[in-house]
Design a protein around this motif. Structure first.
Motif, PDB file in Angstrom:
ATOM      1  N   ASN A 250       0.752  -1.304   0.065  1.00  0.00           N
ATOM      2  CA  ASN A 250      -0.007  -0.028  -0.195  1.00  0.00           C
ATOM      3  C   ASN A 250       0.917   1.248   0.022  1.00  0.00           C
ATOM      4  OD1 ASN A 250       0.922  -0.398   2.366  1.00  0.00           O
ATOM      5  ND2 ASN A 250      -1.093  -0.818   3.484  1.00  0.00           N
ATOM      6  N   ASN A 251       2.180   1.167  -0.354  1.00  0.00           N
ATOM      7  CA  ASN A 251       3.074   2.388  -0.510  1.00  0.00           C
ATOM      8  C   ASN A 251       4.213   1.928  -1.273  1.00  0.00           C
ATOM      9  OD1 ASN A 251       4.889   4.231   0.199  1.00  0.00           O
ATOM     10  ND2 ASN A 251       5.167   3.836   2.064  1.00  0.00           N
TER      11      ASN A 251
ATOM     12  N   TYR B   9       5.806   9.117  -5.308  1.00  0.00           N
ATOM     13  CA  TYR B   9       5.057   7.960  -4.576  1.00  0.00           C
ATOM     14  C   TYR B   9       3.901   7.620  -4.977  1.00  0.00           C
ATOM     15  CZ  TYR B   9       1.722   6.769  -0.793  1.00  0.00           C
ATOM     16  OH  TYR B   9       0.779   6.160  -0.299  1.00  0.00           O
TER      17      TYR B   9
ATOM     18  N   TYR C 133       3.741   7.177   5.173  1.00  0.00           N
ATOM     19  CA  TYR C 133       3.575   6.839   3.681  1.00  0.00           C
ATOM     20  C   TYR C 133       4.981   7.217   2.762  1.00  0.00           C
ATOM     21  CZ  TYR C 133      -0.663   4.363   4.346  1.00  0.00           C
ATOM     22  OH  TYR C 133      -1.735   3.614   4.657  1.00  0.00           O
ATOM     23  N   GLU C 134       4.939   8.593   2.454  1.00  0.00           N
ATOM     24  CA  GLU C 134       5.922   9.200   1.619  1.00  0.00           C
ATOM     25  C   GLU C 134       7.033   9.361   2.428  1.00  0.00           C
ATOM     26  OE1 GLU C 134       4.545  12.105  -0.980  1.00  0.00           O
ATOM     27  OE2 GLU C 134       6.351  12.214  -2.228  1.00  0.00           O
TER      28      GLU C 134
ATOM     29  N   GLN D 291       7.432   3.873  -3.558  1.00  0.00           N
ATOM     30  CA  GLN D 291       8.176   5.018  -3.847  1.00  0.00           C
ATOM     31  C   GLN D 291       9.552   4.580  -4.711  1.00  0.00           C
ATOM     32  OE1 GLN D 291       8.265   6.997   0.463  1.00  0.00           O
ATOM     33  NE2 GLN D 291       8.634   8.448  -1.140  1.00  0.00           N
TER      34      GLN D 291
ATOM     35  N   GLN E 204       3.831   0.764   7.912  1.00  0.00           N
ATOM     36  CA  GLN E 204       4.508   0.600   6.817  1.00  0.00           C
ATOM     37  C   GLN E 204       6.000   0.230   6.854  1.00  0.00           C
ATOM     38  OE1 GLN E 204       3.251   1.721   3.349  1.00  0.00           O
ATOM     39  NE2 GLN E 204       1.498   1.138   4.787  1.00  0.00           N
TER      40      GLN E 204
ATOM     41  N   PRO F 171       1.467   4.120  -5.106  1.00  0.00           N
ATOM     42  CA  PRO F 171       1.111   3.052  -4.832  1.00  0.00           C
ATOM     43  C   PRO F 171       0.120   2.310  -5.987  1.00  0.00           C
ATOM     44  CG  PRO F 171       0.019   4.502  -3.502  1.00  0.00           C
ATOM     45  CD  PRO F 171       1.222   5.212  -4.392  1.00  0.00           C
TER      46      PRO F 171
ATOM     47  N   THR G  14       8.567  10.884   7.802  1.00  0.00           N
ATOM     48  CA  THR G  14       7.097  10.936   7.062  1.00  0.00           C
ATOM     49  C   THR G  14       6.154  11.153   7.897  1.00  0.00           C
ATOM     50  OG1 THR G  14       5.463   9.599   6.072  1.00  0.00           O
ATOM     51  CG2 THR G  14       6.762   8.499   7.510  1.00  0.00           C
TER      52      THR G  14
END
Lengths: 109, 112
Positions: free
Chosen positions: A30-31, A48, B99-100, A33, A95, A50, B95
């Motif tokens: 779900n991620n 980014y 996520y990013e 990059q 994550q 997904p 982050t």
């Protein structure tokens, strides 16, 4: 087993050429990059992504999560594109991130 | 917006000595990561913090490595005692949404 596989491991391009870098991942994400590591070691965020497709100038990326791969396209390559390109996937609520081994790109004039 | 800050940028120590690295994440970023990148490899996650709590330290060699993030902002990573195989670049990332990730410039450690 290998969770993130990148190909090709090395790539030499003539300036102005196009290229496609591939990232396969072994389970759902779900991620995702893409990063560029420049010759000074700095990791620069590229995308980014997904799922779906994004474009930023000469670069674009596509992730097909259901088929577990992502592609990075570099068009009209320049010498400043040289370096190592990494994809990194994240899974789980917090994550946990795993990087591939990278694609080393050299663009020659 | 200021990026992720790390110091020092370079460090040379002898084996069995100790060393500490510092990281200040982007303001407001709750999640902080420390990675080890050995030459020719991708970054490997050592430890992940959510605010000042540890989320994942499964790949941290706990007999010699330690990390803390006491006030949920900046963080330190320590190696004591260092081994030759610890020579690597130590990267910090943060982050805000989990996520990013955004990376700092890294600390290049050489153990002789």
């Amino acid at each position: 087993g290998i969770q993130v596989e990148q190909s090709p491991p090395d790539l030499i391009l003539q300036e102005g050429a196009n290229s496609t870098l591939r990232c396969n991942f072994s389970d759902s994400v779900n991620n995702l990059q893409w990063f560029h590591q420049n010759p000074w070691g700095q990791l620069i965020n590229l995308f980014y992504i997904p799922s779906g497709t994004k474009q930023n100038g000469r670069l674009s990326a596509t992730t097909v999560a259901t088929e577990r791969y992502s592609l990075l396209y570099i068009s009209s390559s320049q010498t400043t594109d040289s370096g190592v390109y990494f994809c990194a996937k994240g899974t789980g609520g917090y994550q946990k991130v795993t990087f591939g081994i990278g694609t080393k790109l050299q663009v020659i004039p | 917006e200021a990026g992720v800050a790390q110091s020092p940028r370079y460090k040379i120590i002898e084996k069995r000595q100790s060393v500490a690295f510092w990281c200040n994440p982007i303001s407001g970023h709750a999640t902080l990561y420390w990675y080890q990148q050995i030459l020719g490899q991708g970054p490997k996650l050592l430890i992940q913090f959510q605010n000042n709590g540890v989320v994942d330290d499964s790949q941290l060699p706990k007999d010699r490595f330690s990390a803390e993030r006491l006030k949920g902002v900046d963080s330190t990573l320590k190696i004591q005692p260092a081994k030759l195989e610890d020579s690597a670049v130590y990267l910090c990332a943060s982050t805000w949404d989990g996520y990013e990730q955004y990376f700092g410039p890294g600390t290049r450690l050489t153990v002789t």
